[in-house]
Scaffold this motif. Structure first.
Motif, PDB file in Angstrom:
ATOM      1  N   MET A  52      28.500  -0.428  55.645  1.00  0.00           N
ATOM      2  CA  MET A  52      27.501  -0.686  56.684  1.00  0.00           C
ATOM      3  C   MET A  52      27.650   0.285  57.843  1.00  0.00           C
ATOM      4  SD  MET A  52      27.021  -4.763  57.206  1.00  0.00           S
ATOM      5  CE  MET A  52      26.202  -5.751  55.977  1.00  0.00           C
ATOM      6  N   ALA A  53      26.518   0.689  58.424  1.00  0.00           N
ATOM      7  CA  ALA A  53      26.579   1.566  59.596  1.00  0.00           C
ATOM      8  C   ALA A  53      26.971   0.800  60.833  1.00  0.00           C
ATOM      9  CB  ALA A  53      25.227   2.246  59.802  1.00  0.00           C
ATOM     10  N   GLY A  54      26.633  -0.492  60.874  1.00  0.00           N
ATOM     11  CA  GLY A  54      26.964  -1.296  62.043  1.00  0.00           C
ATOM     12  C   GLY A  54      28.137  -2.213  61.772  1.00  0.00           C
ATOM     13  N   THR A  55      28.526  -2.946  62.779  1.00  0.00           N
ATOM     14  CA  THR A  55      29.609  -3.912  62.614  1.00  0.00           C
ATOM     15  C   THR A  55      29.056  -5.301  62.808  1.00  0.00           C
ATOM     16  OG1 THR A  55      30.173  -3.646  64.926  1.00  0.00           O
ATOM     17  CG2 THR A  55      31.408  -2.327  63.359  1.00  0.00           C
ATOM     18  N   SER A  56      29.656  -6.265  62.149  1.00  0.00           N
ATOM     19  CA  SER A  56      29.119  -7.616  62.165  1.00  0.00           C
ATOM     20  C   SER A  56      29.392  -8.300  63.495  1.00  0.00           C
ATOM     21  CB  SER A  56      29.738  -8.440  61.039  1.00  0.00           C
ATOM     22  OG  SER A  56      31.135  -8.538  61.227  1.00  0.00           O
ATOM     23  N   CYS A  57      28.604  -9.348  63.742  1.00  0.00           N
ATOM     24  CA  CYS A  57      28.784 -10.129  64.967  1.00  0.00           C
ATOM     25  C   CYS A  57      30.138 -10.809  64.929  1.00  0.00           C
ATOM     26  CB  CYS A  57      27.664 -11.153  65.090  1.00  0.00           C
ATOM     27  SG  CYS A  57      27.698 -12.127  66.585  1.00  0.00           S
ATOM     28  N   ALA A  58      30.918 -10.638  65.974  1.00  0.00           N
ATOM     29  CA  ALA A  58      32.257 -11.214  66.016  1.00  0.00           C
ATOM     30  C   ALA A  58      32.176 -12.727  66.106  1.00  0.00           C
ATOM     31  CB  ALA A  58      33.011 -10.654  67.214  1.00  0.00           C
ATOM     32  N   PRO A  59      33.217 -13.446  65.712  1.00  0.00           N
ATOM     33  CA  PRO A  59      33.204 -14.906  65.784  1.00  0.00           C
ATOM     34  C   PRO A  59      33.003 -15.385  67.215  1.00  0.00           C
ATOM     35  CG  PRO A  59      35.069 -14.111  64.490  1.00  0.00           C
ATOM     36  CD  PRO A  59      34.461 -12.917  65.141  1.00  0.00           C
ATOM     37  N   ARG A  60      32.453 -16.595  67.322  1.00  0.00           N
ATOM     38  CA  ARG A  60      32.282 -17.190  68.638  1.00  0.00           C
ATOM     39  C   ARG A  60      33.638 -17.435  69.288  1.00  0.00           C
ATOM     40  NH1 ARG A  60      27.366 -19.627  70.025  1.00  0.00           N
ATOM     41  NH2 ARG A  60      25.734 -19.326  68.477  1.00  0.00           N
ATOM     42  N   MET A  61      33.715 -17.216  70.564  1.00  0.00           N
ATOM     43  CA  MET A  61      34.942 -17.406  71.310  1.00  0.00           C
ATOM     44  C   MET A  61      34.649 -18.230  72.550  1.00  0.00           C
ATOM     45  SD  MET A  61      36.346 -13.487  71.148  1.00  0.00           S
ATOM     46  CE  MET A  61      37.858 -13.876  72.042  1.00  0.00           C
ATOM     47  N   LEU A  62      35.668 -18.684  73.196  1.00  0.00           N
ATOM     48  CA  LEU A  62      35.482 -19.343  74.469  1.00  0.00           C
ATOM     49  C   LEU A  62      34.906 -18.349  75.468  1.00  0.00           C
ATOM     50  CD1 LEU A  62      38.776 -21.408  74.779  1.00  0.00           C
ATOM     51  CD2 LEU A  62      36.487 -22.280  74.282  1.00  0.00           C
ATOM     52  N   ALA A  63      33.982 -18.825  76.300  1.00  0.00           N
ATOM     53  CA  ALA A  63      33.333 -17.933  77.257  1.00  0.00           C
ATOM     54  C   ALA A  63      34.347 -17.264  78.173  1.00  0.00           C
ATOM     55  CB  ALA A  63      32.313 -18.715  78.070  1.00  0.00           C
ATOM     56  N   ALA A  64      35.358 -17.994  78.591  1.00  0.00           N
ATOM     57  CA  ALA A  64      36.363 -17.411  79.479  1.00  0.00           C
ATOM     58  C   ALA A  64      37.098 -16.254  78.804  1.00  0.00           C
ATOM     59  CB  ALA A  64      37.354 -18.477  79.927  1.00  0.00           C
ATOM     60  N   GLN A  65      37.300 -16.342  77.481  1.00  0.00           N
ATOM     61  CA  GLN A  65      37.938 -15.245  76.760  1.00  0.00           C
ATOM     62  C   GLN A  65      37.052 -14.002  76.754  1.00  0.00           C
ATOM     63  OE1 GLN A  65      38.734 -17.861  73.198  1.00  0.00           O
ATOM     64  NE2 GLN A  65      40.633 -16.682  73.181  1.00  0.00           N
ATOM     65  N   LEU A  66      35.753 -14.214  76.648  1.00  0.00           N
ATOM     66  CA  LEU A  66      34.839 -13.077  76.688  1.00  0.00           C
ATOM     67  C   LEU A  66      34.912 -12.386  78.041  1.00  0.00           C
ATOM     68  CD1 LEU A  66      31.638 -14.339  74.838  1.00  0.00           C
ATOM     69  CD2 LEU A  66      33.702 -13.289  73.907  1.00  0.00           C
ATOM     70  N   LEU A  67      34.980 -13.176  79.100  1.00  0.00           N
ATOM     71  CA  LEU A  67      35.100 -12.595  80.434  1.00  0.00           C
ATOM     72  C   LEU A  67      36.375 -11.768  80.554  1.00  0.00           C
ATOM     73  CD1 LEU A  67      34.268 -12.263  83.386  1.00  0.00           C
ATOM     74  CD2 LEU A  67      35.275 -14.498  83.854  1.00  0.00           C
ATOM     75  N   GLU A  68      37.477 -12.288  80.048  1.00  0.00           N
ATOM     76  CA  GLU A  68      38.740 -11.561  80.140  1.00  0.00           C
ATOM     77  C   GLU A  68      38.742 -10.314  79.265  1.00  0.00           C
ATOM     78  OE1 GLU A  68      40.985 -12.217  82.424  1.00  0.00           O
ATOM     79  OE2 GLU A  68      39.578 -13.778  83.035  1.00  0.00           O
ATOM     80  N   SER A  69      37.854 -10.259  78.277  1.00  0.00           N
ATOM     81  CA  SER A  69      37.773  -9.098  77.385  1.00  0.00           C
ATOM     82  C   SER A  69      36.850  -8.016  77.921  1.00  0.00           C
ATOM     83  CB  SER A  69      37.285  -9.538  75.994  1.00  0.00           C
ATOM     84  OG  SER A  69      38.182 -10.446  75.405  1.00  0.00           O
ATOM     85  N   TYR A  70      36.151  -8.314  79.012  1.00  0.00           N
ATOM     86  CA  TYR A  70      35.240  -7.322  79.587  1.00  0.00           C
ATOM     87  C   TYR A  70      36.010  -6.090  80.061  1.00  0.00           C
ATOM     88  CZ  TYR A  70      32.463  -4.901  83.064  1.00  0.00           C
ATOM     89  OH  TYR A  70      31.842  -3.922  83.790  1.00  0.00           O
ATOM     90  N   GLU A  71      35.479  -4.909  79.746  1.00  0.00           N
ATOM     91  CA  GLU A  71      36.056  -3.648  80.198  1.00  0.00           C
ATOM     92  C   GLU A  71      34.945  -2.775  80.759  1.00  0.00           C
ATOM     93  OE1 GLU A  71      38.276  -1.711  77.173  1.00  0.00           O
ATOM     94  OE2 GLU A  71      39.600  -3.418  76.794  1.00  0.00           O
TER      95      GLU A  71
END
Length: 408
Positions: A1-20
């Motif tokens: 595939m040229a793209g990458t699949s949608c990552a699993p759902r995570m806790l919203a706070a984890q997404l915030l901490e993963s922001y770069e």
């Protein structure tokens, strides 16, 4: 595939901490949180006088191309500027992660301040802003202009690198019912080659439009008063706002325009007869939640956003005359401020917030924005005070009170 699949759902706070900063798009609404990373494709600027009107078809074409390339993240994310002639910053990301509402507990510390000291330059100076409001009132007294939104900026600089993740965390913590966002921006047209990244960051209280299936919702805000730390005074201000002729007039102008923009695309449009009150930590607003059903499933959330942009809440009415007044009176380019920020998927679903209570950030500086709606009966000193109150959303998230840690 040229793209990458949608990552699993995570806790919203984890997404915030993963922001770069520099490689991510973050968008948290009252119901969901989204973190996108990387760039699979960039939506090209259509160019020409009707560039904004053609933007939805460009986005749809890029999303279709991504699907044909087996990229399974058919979502466009980013921001649209205030000036329809300027290019939007919309991309199809490499990956996207989703979660529910961003709920940060009281144990999440608000770091203050983000830097030891800032220097600040108001643009324009307060006295010049007062003159601008007076000029706008004169225009309204001698012609068909009914409302114009005049803005100010604060240019803050510091020797310490600005921690945008902490700023984003602070904004989300203080504004849990709003739309918290961070968008990577390209270098400014007049920027030096080594100017580095720019980020549009903020916490808007205002939903421009959302689409979920056939359901459409818009929630314009217009009519504002600063909150008070004293509970009794705070409630008195809210009660006064609810019956203020000036603010009710300003609100009605916006609601009429938004409903007019949505009617060609919707059936069963519900427009409440009276506004309600909503609050942020710093302000009371008059609010009207408009809802309806799509007439045609091919109408995307971005098409609706483009049809409504700019609303009188951020520009004025009539729009063309208000835009002319803004160009004449405001001494700076708004850029993405008072544009719209959000996302749209290949099915047309999406959310778009009005880009207010925000700043344009680089490594060592932030340009904060705030505006006030000028209508007949406006008082220049009151409109200046409103902009000061609106600056507080960003200043408090930076760990600054009025005048704290700031050098003129």
């Amino acid at each position: 595939m040229a793209g990458t699949s949608c990552a699993p759902r995570m806790l919203a706070a984890q997404l915030l901490e993963s922001y770069e900063a520099g490689s991510s798009f973050f968008f948290a609404s009252p119901k969901r949180t989204l973190l996108a990373r990387g760039t699979f494709a960039t939506v090209p600027h259509p160019g020409g006088a009707n560039a904004l009107a053609r933007l939805p078809e460009r986005v749809a074409a890029v999303l279709n191309e991504a699907r044909e390339a087996d990229h399974d993240i058919p979502v466009a994310v980013g921001a649209v500027p205030f000036d329809s002639a300027l290019p939007a910053q919309l991309v199809v990301p490499m990956t996207i992660q989703r979660a529910g509402p961003l709920e940060l507990g009281s144990d999440v510390a608000i770091q203050r301040p983000l830097a030891e000291r800032y220097t600040v330059q108001p643009v324009p100076e307060p006295a010049a802003y007062l003159d601008g409001v007076a000029q706008a009132l004169k225009l309204m007294g001698s012609g068909p202009l009914r409302k114009v939104v005049l803005s100010r900026a604060l240019q803050l600089s510091t020797a310490t690198p600005i921690d945008l993740r902490q700023l984003l965390r602070n904004l989300a913590r203080r504004n849990p019912t709003g739309y918290t966002f961070a968008v990577d921006l390209p270098p400014a047209l007049d920027a030096a080659p080594d100017a580095g990244r720019r980020t549009l960051i903020g916490a808007s209280p205002e939903l421009l439009v959302s689409r979920s299936g056939f359901q459409v919702v818009a929630n314009p805000l217009a009519g504002t008063t600063p909150r008070s730390a004293d509970p009794i005074e705070d409630q008195a201000r809210a009660a006064a706002l609810r019956v203020s002729p000036k603010d009710l007039h300003e609100h009605a102008v916006v609601i009429d325009s938004v409903a007019e923009a949505l009617r060609p695309y919707c059936k069963n449009l519900v427009v409440p007869q009276e506004p309600s009150l909503v609050s942020t930590p710093t302000l009371w607003h008059l609010s009207t939640r408009i809802s309806g059903e799509l007439l045609d499933p091919s109408i995307s959330s971005l098409m609706l956003a483009v049809a409504m942009h700019p609303t009188p809440a951020v520009c004025g009415y009539p729009a063309e005359l208000a835009h002319e007044a803004i160009d004449t009176i405001e001494p700076f380019d708004r850029g993405f401020y008072t544009g719209t920020v959000g996302w749209c998927d290949a099915n047309g679903d999406g959310q778009w917030a009005v880009t207010i209570r925000c700043a344009e950030a680089s490594e060592h500086s932030l340009r904060l924005f705030a505006g006030a709606g000028i209508v007949a009966g406006s008082k220049p000193e009151s409109e200046l005070a409103e902009t000061e109150a609106k600056f507080r959303t960003m200043l408090q998230a930076m760990g600054l009170g009025q005048g704290v840690g700031v050098q003129p």
